[in-house]
Design an enzyme around this catalytic site. Structure first.
Site, mmCIF file in Angstrom:
data_model
loop_
_atom_site.group_PDB
_atom_site.id
_atom_site.type_symbol
_atom_site.label_atom_id
_atom_site.label_comp_id
_atom_site.label_asym_id
_atom_site.label_seq_id
_atom_site.Cartn_x
_atom_site.Cartn_y
_atom_site.Cartn_z
ATOM 1 C CE1 TYR A 49 -24.666 -2.303 -21.247
ATOM 2 C CE2 TYR A 49 -26.351 -0.358 -20.294
ATOM 3 C CZ TYR A 49 -24.618 -1.201 -20.277
ATOM 4 O OH TYR A 49 -23.606 -0.665 -20.143
ATOM 5 C CG LEU A 205 -21.169 2.865 -5.872
ATOM 6 C CD1 LEU A 205 -22.518 1.835 -5.248
ATOM 7 C CD2 LEU A 205 -20.804 4.382 -5.432
ATOM 8 C CB VAL A 208 -16.607 0.125 -1.156
ATOM 9 C CG1 VAL A 208 -16.424 0.119 -0.204
ATOM 10 C CG2 VAL A 208 -15.288 1.129 -1.613
ATOM 11 C CD GLU A 211 -13.668 -7.513 -5.398
ATOM 12 O OE1 GLU A 211 -12.824 -7.283 -4.562
ATOM 13 O OE2 GLU A 211 -13.870 -7.821 -6.347
#
Length: 290
Positions: A49, A205, A208, A211
């Site tokens: 990361y 999530l 939702v 896009e």
């Protein structure tokens, strides 16, 4: 079987550093405090990361915060060799040699300013991984108290079984959400339940809010009705949908938004009606269950 008690929702740090939010040390310190105040005590990392920088940024903030190590749990991952300033890699690849696994974990410990991590994961499966060598590294790190639990990330059931035959696997972090529900139907979660492996869900999530497709439009329409029914936001409802699965999935939420962090744990308290759970799945599939 896991020896570590993780929080019911995990804070994902992937976007805290230079890959996205570029938080200052003080901002990270405040965010760690905020999560813990809201009972989100587990933080998900990976060595890569921030192109191998976010662990160190977090570690500095954690050190400055003076928070007791016992108040939080740390997850990190190794295995992906990226092209980065700090590495001499010519191509992105995977490395699961015994020496590299041990070296990588010890680097993570230095950066995170801790003596141990609660959960250590192999980030993605490699065609060249040797289960015996992986097991030797894991057992050594466990014996030295540098890792408590070991697990995998993005491994299929057969790849997990290969490793599990040689050393205990307590977790598998996979992509799972209302829009990416494959682990629920391809046998992955069945396998994990059979072998007491706890699923962790990245990108909980789904697509939702990212896009605009027929699928996401159907889901948003349904969620707007469910928001009225339950009195919770759509993101909370989507987490509650995940939490209802009997495999005990733990969602990893990447938000740094204060209001959203404060609302996350409401999903744990929400008991979604069975028909509403199936309604969400139905709208995602675009068809009724068989």
């Amino acid at each position: 079987m896991s020896k570590t008690a993780l929080s019911p929702i995990i804070s994902g740090t992937m976007n805290w550093g230079v890959w996205d939010k570029n938080l200052t040390t003080k901002e990270m310190e405040n965010l760690i405090q905020l999560c813990i105040e809201n009972k989100i005590t587990t933080f998900d990392h990976a060595d890569i990361y921030g192109s191998y920088t976010t662990e160190a940024d977090f570690g500095k903030a954690f050190h400055n915060s003076k928070i007791s190590r016992e108040k939080l749990q740390l997850i990190t991952k190794c295995g992906i060799q990226m092209i980065a300033e700090s590495r001499q890699n010519k191509i992105k690849h995977y490395d699961y040699s015994k020496d590299y696994i041990i070296w990588s974990l010890e680097e993570s410990l230095k950066k995170l300013k801790t003596d141990y991590v609660d959960v250590f994961l192999l980030h993605r499966p490699s065609p060249l991984m040797q289960a015996d060598e992986i097991a030797e590294a894991v057992e050594k790190l466990k014996a030295e108290g540098k890792i408590i639990d070991f697990g995998l990330s993005n491994f299929t059931s057969s790849q997990t079984e290969l490793i599990r035959q040689k050393t205990e696997v307590s977790y598998n972090q996979v992509q799972f959400s209302a829009t990416n529900y494959e682990p629920m139907v391809d046998g992955s979660f069945d396998y994990m339940q059979t072998h007491s492996i706890r699923p962790l869900s990245w990108n909980p999530l789904g697509t939702v809010f990212r896009e605009d497709t027929k699928k996401t439009r159907r889901l948003k329409k349904l969620l707007s009705d469910l928001v009225q029914k339950y009195g919770f936001g759509s993101d909370t409802l989507l987490l509650a949908w995940i939490l209802k699965h009997p495999s005990g999935v733990i969602p990893i939420a990447g938000t740094v938004n204060i209001a959203r962090i404060q609302a996350l744990m409401k999903a744990v308290e929400l008991e979604m009606d069975k028909e509403d759970w199936f309604a969400i799945w139905t709208e995602s599939m675009g068809d009724d269950v068989a």
